[in-house]
Motif scaffolding. Sequence first.
Motif, PDB file in Angstrom:
ATOM      1  N   SER A  31      15.062  -7.833  -2.738  1.00  0.00           N
ATOM      2  CA  SER A  31      15.374  -6.588  -3.420  1.00  0.00           C
ATOM      3  C   SER A  31      14.198  -5.640  -3.226  1.00  0.00           C
ATOM      4  N   PRO A  32      14.390  -4.584  -2.436  1.00  0.00           N
ATOM      5  CA  PRO A  32      13.276  -3.671  -2.186  1.00  0.00           C
ATOM      6  C   PRO A  32      12.721  -3.024  -3.444  1.00  0.00           C
ATOM      7  N   THR A  33      13.512  -2.964  -4.501  1.00  0.00           N
ATOM      8  CA  THR A  33      13.005  -2.389  -5.748  1.00  0.00           C
ATOM      9  C   THR A  33      11.890  -3.246  -6.343  1.00  0.00           C
ATOM     10  N   GLN A  34      11.810  -4.524  -5.934  1.00  0.00           N
ATOM     11  CA  GLN A  34      10.733  -5.394  -6.404  1.00  0.00           C
ATOM     12  C   GLN A  34       9.367  -4.899  -5.930  1.00  0.00           C
ATOM     13  N   LEU A  35       9.368  -4.069  -4.879  1.00  0.00           N
ATOM     14  CA  LEU A  35       8.110  -3.542  -4.355  1.00  0.00           C
ATOM     15  C   LEU A  35       7.699  -2.228  -5.018  1.00  0.00           C
ATOM     16  N   SER A  36       8.422  -1.805  -6.034  1.00  0.00           N
ATOM     17  CA  SER A  36       8.093  -0.540  -6.702  1.00  0.00           C
ATOM     18  C   SER A  36       6.674  -0.491  -7.274  1.00  0.00           C
ATOM     19  N   PRO A  37       6.062  -1.607  -7.704  1.00  0.00           N
ATOM     20  CA  PRO A  37       4.678  -1.532  -8.163  1.00  0.00           C
ATOM     21  C   PRO A  37       3.696  -1.137  -7.048  1.00  0.00           C
ATOM     22  N   CYS A  38       4.164  -1.149  -5.795  1.00  0.00           N
ATOM     23  CA  CYS A  38       3.291  -0.825  -4.665  1.00  0.00           C
ATOM     24  C   CYS A  38       3.415   0.619  -4.204  1.00  0.00           C
ATOM     25  N   VAL A  39       4.331   1.374  -4.775  1.00  0.00           N
ATOM     26  CA  VAL A  39       4.575   2.740  -4.305  1.00  0.00           C
ATOM     27  C   VAL A  39       3.308   3.580  -4.359  1.00  0.00           C
ATOM     28  N   ASN A  40       2.583   3.511  -5.454  1.00  0.00           N
ATOM     29  CA  ASN A  40       1.372   4.323  -5.594  1.00  0.00           C
ATOM     30  C   ASN A  40       0.330   3.953  -4.533  1.00  0.00           C
ATOM     31  N   ALA A  41       0.156   2.683  -4.282  1.00  0.00           N
ATOM     32  CA  ALA A  41      -0.826   2.247  -3.286  1.00  0.00           C
ATOM     33  C   ALA A  41      -0.400   2.633  -1.873  1.00  0.00           C
ATOM     34  N   ILE A  42       0.895   2.589  -1.602  1.00  0.00           N
ATOM     35  CA  ILE A  42       1.392   2.927  -0.263  1.00  0.00           C
ATOM     36  C   ILE A  42       1.346   4.430  -0.019  1.00  0.00           C
ATOM     37  N   THR A  43       1.631   5.225  -1.031  1.00  0.00           N
ATOM     38  CA  THR A  43       1.700   6.675  -0.840  1.00  0.00           C
ATOM     39  C   THR A  43       0.379   7.391  -1.070  1.00  0.00           C
ATOM     40  N   SER A  44      -0.608   6.693  -1.603  1.00  0.00           N
ATOM     41  CA  SER A  44      -1.911   7.317  -1.820  1.00  0.00           C
ATOM     42  C   SER A  44      -3.009   6.379  -1.341  1.00  0.00           C
ATOM     43  N   ALA A  45      -4.209   6.748  -1.567  1.00  0.00           N
ATOM     44  CA  ALA A  45      -5.344   5.927  -1.116  1.00  0.00           C
ATOM     45  C   ALA A  45      -5.795   4.928  -2.182  1.00  0.00           C
ATOM     46  N   SER A  46      -5.025   4.802  -3.250  1.00  0.00           N
ATOM     47  CA  SER A  46      -5.447   3.890  -4.319  1.00  0.00           C
ATOM     48  C   SER A  46      -5.241   2.432  -3.899  1.00  0.00           C
ATOM     49  N   PRO A  47      -6.102   1.552  -4.373  1.00  0.00           N
ATOM     50  CA  PRO A  47      -5.960   0.131  -4.020  1.00  0.00           C
ATOM     51  C   PRO A  47      -4.745  -0.479  -4.717  1.00  0.00           C
ATOM     52  N   PRO A  48      -4.160  -1.518  -4.131  1.00  0.00           N
ATOM     53  CA  PRO A  48      -2.998  -2.144  -4.758  1.00  0.00           C
ATOM     54  C   PRO A  48      -3.395  -2.911  -6.018  1.00  0.00           C
ATOM     55  N   THR A  49      -2.481  -2.921  -6.960  1.00  0.00           N
ATOM     56  CA  THR A  49      -2.708  -3.667  -8.196  1.00  0.00           C
ATOM     57  C   THR A  49      -2.385  -5.144  -7.968  1.00  0.00           C
ATOM     58  N   ALA A  50      -2.764  -5.963  -8.918  1.00  0.00           N
ATOM     59  CA  ALA A  50      -2.448  -7.393  -8.847  1.00  0.00           C
ATOM     60  C   ALA A  50      -0.938  -7.604  -8.858  1.00  0.00           C
ATOM     61  N   VAL A  51      -0.218  -6.797  -9.620  1.00  0.00           N
ATOM     62  CA  VAL A  51       1.240  -6.908  -9.673  1.00  0.00           C
ATOM     63  C   VAL A  51       1.836  -6.564  -8.308  1.00  0.00           C
ATOM     64  N   CYS A  52       1.318  -5.517  -7.686  1.00  0.00           N
ATOM     65  CA  CYS A  52       1.773  -5.131  -6.348  1.00  0.00           C
ATOM     66  C   CYS A  52       1.577  -6.281  -5.375  1.00  0.00           C
ATOM     67  N   CYS A  53       0.398  -6.861  -5.373  1.00  0.00           N
ATOM     68  CA  CYS A  53       0.102  -7.961  -4.448  1.00  0.00           C
ATOM     69  C   CYS A  53       1.011  -9.160  -4.695  1.00  0.00           C
ATOM     70  N   SER A  54       1.272  -9.465  -5.945  1.00  0.00           N
ATOM     71  CA  SER A  54       2.152 -10.610  -6.216  1.00  0.00           C
ATOM     72  C   SER A  54       3.572 -10.329  -5.735  1.00  0.00           C
ATOM     73  N   LYS A  55       4.023  -9.090  -5.866  1.00  0.00           N
ATOM     74  CA  LYS A  55       5.361  -8.723  -5.403  1.00  0.00           C
ATOM     75  C   LYS A  55       5.443  -8.744  -3.874  1.00  0.00           C
ATOM     76  N   ILE A  56       4.393  -8.306  -3.197  1.00  0.00           N
ATOM     77  CA  ILE A  56       4.396  -8.355  -1.731  1.00  0.00           C
ATOM     78  C   ILE A  56       4.455  -9.813  -1.273  1.00  0.00           C
ATOM     79  N   LYS A  57       3.690 -10.675  -1.897  1.00  0.00           N
ATOM     80  CA  LYS A  57       3.712 -12.097  -1.533  1.00  0.00           C
ATOM     81  C   LYS A  57       5.091 -12.692  -1.796  1.00  0.00           C
TER      82      LYS A  57
END
Length: 95
Positions: A31-57
């Motif tokens: 479900s691509p919506t599971q990657l929503s915690p990564c939107v900010n990191a992908i669209t800006s220069a901010s580092p990914p959050t722990a939640v983002c990393c767990s969702k990518i994994k």
Amino acid sequence: MKPSFINMATCAVLVLVLANTVEVANAVSCSPTQLSPCVNAITSASPPTAVCCSKIKEQKPCLCQYMKNPYLKKFVNTPNAWKVARSCGTPFPKC
């Protein structure tokens, strides 16, 4: 008492059923919506959050499927998305 063929066959079937049940329970729901915690990191220069990393994994088995989708590819197949995945220790698979 010797184990009978029926008892051995019953045990074998039970093991197969349980093994398949465990495999289904561990399957990832793509479900691509599971990657929503990564939107900010992908669209800006901010580092990914722990939640983002767990969702990518969690969604790694689905990334090739997302890259084949013309609507999702423009978001997933970007240098920033690849950078975020690498920084999470989950490089994109070769599709």
